[in-house]
Write a protein that holds these residues in place. Structure first.
Motif, PDB file in Angstrom:
ATOM      1  N   SER A  33      27.452  56.780  31.513  1.00 59.79           N
ATOM      2  CA  SER A  33      26.963  57.562  32.279  1.00 59.79           C
ATOM      3  C   SER A  33      25.530  56.670  32.896  1.00 59.79           C
ATOM      4  N   ARG A  34      25.616  56.704  34.258  1.00 61.39           N
ATOM      5  CA  ARG A  34      24.580  55.861  34.959  1.00 61.39           C
ATOM      6  C   ARG A  34      23.426  56.643  35.514  1.00 61.39           C
ATOM      7  N   LEU A  35      22.060  56.824  35.083  1.00 64.77           N
ATOM      8  CA  LEU A  35      21.049  57.703  35.254  1.00 64.77           C
ATOM      9  C   LEU A  35      20.360  56.981  36.767  1.00 64.77           C
ATOM     10  N   LEU A  36      20.404  58.137  37.753  1.00 68.48           N
ATOM     11  CA  LEU A  36      19.721  57.953  38.971  1.00 68.48           C
ATOM     12  C   LEU A  36      18.496  58.540  38.962  1.00 68.48           C
ATOM     13  N   PRO A  37      17.225  57.663  39.417  1.00 67.80           N
ATOM     14  CA  PRO A  37      15.984  58.149  39.744  1.00 67.80           C
ATOM     15  C   PRO A  37      16.011  59.072  40.891  1.00 67.80           C
ATOM     16  N   VAL A  38      15.391  60.203  40.713  1.00 63.81           N
ATOM     17  CA  VAL A  38      15.093  61.118  42.101  1.00 63.81           C
ATOM     18  C   VAL A  38      13.641  61.431  42.036  1.00 63.81           C
ATOM     19  N   PRO A  39      13.046  61.029  43.233  1.00 56.72           N
ATOM     20  CA  PRO A  39      11.797  61.361  43.532  1.00 56.72           C
ATOM     21  C   PRO A  39      11.514  62.778  43.423  1.00 56.72           C
ATOM     22  N   VAL A  40      10.593  63.248  42.958  1.00 48.37           N
ATOM     23  CA  VAL A  40      10.308  64.871  42.881  1.00 48.37           C
ATOM     24  C   VAL A  40       8.769  65.207  43.085  1.00 48.37           C
ATOM     25  N   LEU A  41       8.802  66.360  43.442  1.00 47.54           N
ATOM     26  CA  LEU A  41       7.197  67.200  43.363  1.00 47.54           C
ATOM     27  C   LEU A  41       7.546  68.404  42.450  1.00 47.54           C
ATOM     28  N   VAL A  42       6.709  68.399  41.438  1.00 46.24           N
ATOM     29  CA  VAL A  42       6.685  69.632  40.586  1.00 46.24           C
ATOM     30  C   VAL A  42       5.476  70.314  40.798  1.00 46.24           C
ATOM     31  N   THR A  43       5.451  71.715  40.754  1.00 44.08           N
ATOM     32  CA  THR A  43       4.437  72.301  40.791  1.00 44.08           C
ATOM     33  C   THR A  43       4.117  73.588  39.777  1.00 44.08           C
ATOM     34  N   THR A  44       2.980  73.543  39.174  1.00 46.75           N
ATOM     35  CA  THR A  44       2.739  74.637  38.261  1.00 46.75           C
ATOM     36  C   THR A  44       1.471  75.490  38.700  1.00 46.75           C
ATOM     37  N   SER A  45       0.968  76.362  37.996  1.00 47.09           N
ATOM     38  CA  SER A  45      -0.322  77.032  38.548  1.00 47.09           C
ATOM     39  C   SER A  45      -1.532  76.111  38.603  1.00 47.09           C
ATOM     40  N   ALA A  46      -1.420  75.159  38.131  1.00 47.61           N
ATOM     41  CA  ALA A  46      -2.793  74.592  37.757  1.00 47.61           C
ATOM     42  C   ALA A  46      -2.416  72.913  38.394  1.00 47.61           C
ATOM     43  N   PHE A  47      -1.343  72.494  38.423  1.00 44.32           N
ATOM     44  CA  PHE A  47      -0.914  71.067  38.630  1.00 44.32           C
ATOM     45  C   PHE A  47       0.205  70.556  39.852  1.00 44.32           C
ATOM     46  N   GLU A  48       0.054  69.601  40.613  1.00 46.30           N
ATOM     47  CA  GLU A  48       0.973  69.268  41.321  1.00 46.30           C
ATOM     48  C   GLU A  48       1.450  67.762  40.850  1.00 46.30           C
ATOM     49  N   VAL A  49       2.567  67.695  40.470  1.00 44.41           N
ATOM     50  CA  VAL A  49       3.095  66.314  39.708  1.00 44.41           C
ATOM     51  C   VAL A  49       4.024  65.727  40.417  1.00 44.41           C
ATOM     52  N   GLN A  50       4.011  64.466  40.751  1.00 44.03           N
ATOM     53  CA  GLN A  50       4.902  63.638  41.194  1.00 44.03           C
ATOM     54  C   GLN A  50       5.325  62.484  40.545  1.00 44.03           C
ATOM     55  N   GLY A  51       6.744  62.546  40.687  1.00 42.25           N
ATOM     56  CA  GLY A  51       7.247  61.326  39.664  1.00 42.25           C
ATOM     57  C   GLY A  51       8.683  61.451  40.016  1.00 42.25           C
ATOM     58  N   SER A  52       9.277  60.620  39.289  1.00 43.94           N
ATOM     59  CA  SER A  52      11.002  60.775  39.287  1.00 43.94           C
ATOM     60  C   SER A  52      11.620  61.255  37.945  1.00 43.94           C
ATOM     61  N   ILE A  53      12.751  62.090  38.391  1.00 44.48           N
ATOM     62  CA  ILE A  53      13.633  62.485  37.295  1.00 44.48           C
ATOM     63  C   ILE A  53      14.814  61.892  37.187  1.00 44.48           C
ATOM     64  N   ASP A  54      15.425  61.378  36.192  1.00 44.95           N
ATOM     65  CA  ASP A  54      16.687  60.800  36.013  1.00 44.95           C
ATOM     66  C   ASP A  54      17.666  61.932  35.923  1.00 44.95           C
ATOM     67  N   VAL A  55      18.946  61.734  36.900  1.00 52.22           N
ATOM     68  CA  VAL A  55      19.978  62.745  36.915  1.00 52.22           C
ATOM     69  C   VAL A  55      21.227  61.844  36.731  1.00 52.22           C
ATOM     70  N   VAL A  56      22.182  62.490  36.369  1.00 51.71           N
ATOM     71  CA  VAL A  56      23.753  61.954  35.978  1.00 51.71           C
ATOM     72  C   VAL A  56      24.375  61.851  37.513  1.00 51.71           C
ATOM     73  N   THR A  57      24.571  63.043  37.994  1.00 52.31           N
ATOM     74  CA  THR A  57      25.176  63.170  39.073  1.00 52.31           C
ATOM     75  C   THR A  57      24.501  63.345  40.499  1.00 52.31           C
ATOM     76  N   LYS A  58      23.932  64.460  40.551  1.00 48.05           N
ATOM     77  CA  LYS A  58      23.057  64.995  41.783  1.00 48.05           C
ATOM     78  C   LYS A  58      21.814  65.782  41.274  1.00 48.05           C
ATOM     79  N   PHE A  59      20.956  65.894  42.124  1.00 48.99           N
ATOM     80  CA  PHE A  59      19.807  66.825  41.928  1.00 48.99           C
ATOM     81  C   PHE A  59      20.321  68.129  42.011  1.00 48.99           C
TER      82      PHE A  59
END
Length: 103
Positions: free
Chosen positions: A23-49
């Motif tokens: 399995s090859r992991l593909l990094p996907v840049p994402v924005l994740v929000t919670t009630s207190a934070f906005e988090v930017q980074g990348s999530i590793d996925v196997v096929t698609k987001f």
């Protein structure tokens, strides 16, 4: 507990996937929000987001965002960053892929 910031990726423990075959992991840049934070980074996925799979799939309580930064919503001057930020899945309000705009 909403976020955990790690300075080193190795602090997560063994990086091996519990999958059969290659399995090859593909990094996907994402924005994740919670009630207190906005988090930017990348999530590793196997096929698609797939946001539904990220939030309810697997057994982990946290999403791993790599090379990430978190900004407090109430005070944008406060920024946390690390090699990995773990975000509690139950605290996630939104997950969105970030695409590069055309110049």
């Amino acid at each position: 507990l909403m976020l955990v910031v790690l300075s080193r990726r190795e602090d997560l423990g063994p990086q091996g996937l519990q999958r059969g075959g290659y399995s090859r992991l593909l990094p996907v840049p994402v924005l994740v929000t919670t009630s207190a934070f906005e988090v930017q980074g990348s999530i590793d996925v196997v096929t698609k987001f797939d946001p539904a799979e990220l939030l309810v799939g697997g057994t982990g309580r946290f999403l791993n965002l790599y090379n990430a930064s978190a900004v407090m919503v109430t005070n944008p001057d406060i920024v946390f960053s690390g090699a990995v930020i773990l975000v509690n899945r139950t605290a996630v309000e939104m997950v969105a892929p970030m695409t590069k705009g055309k110049a």
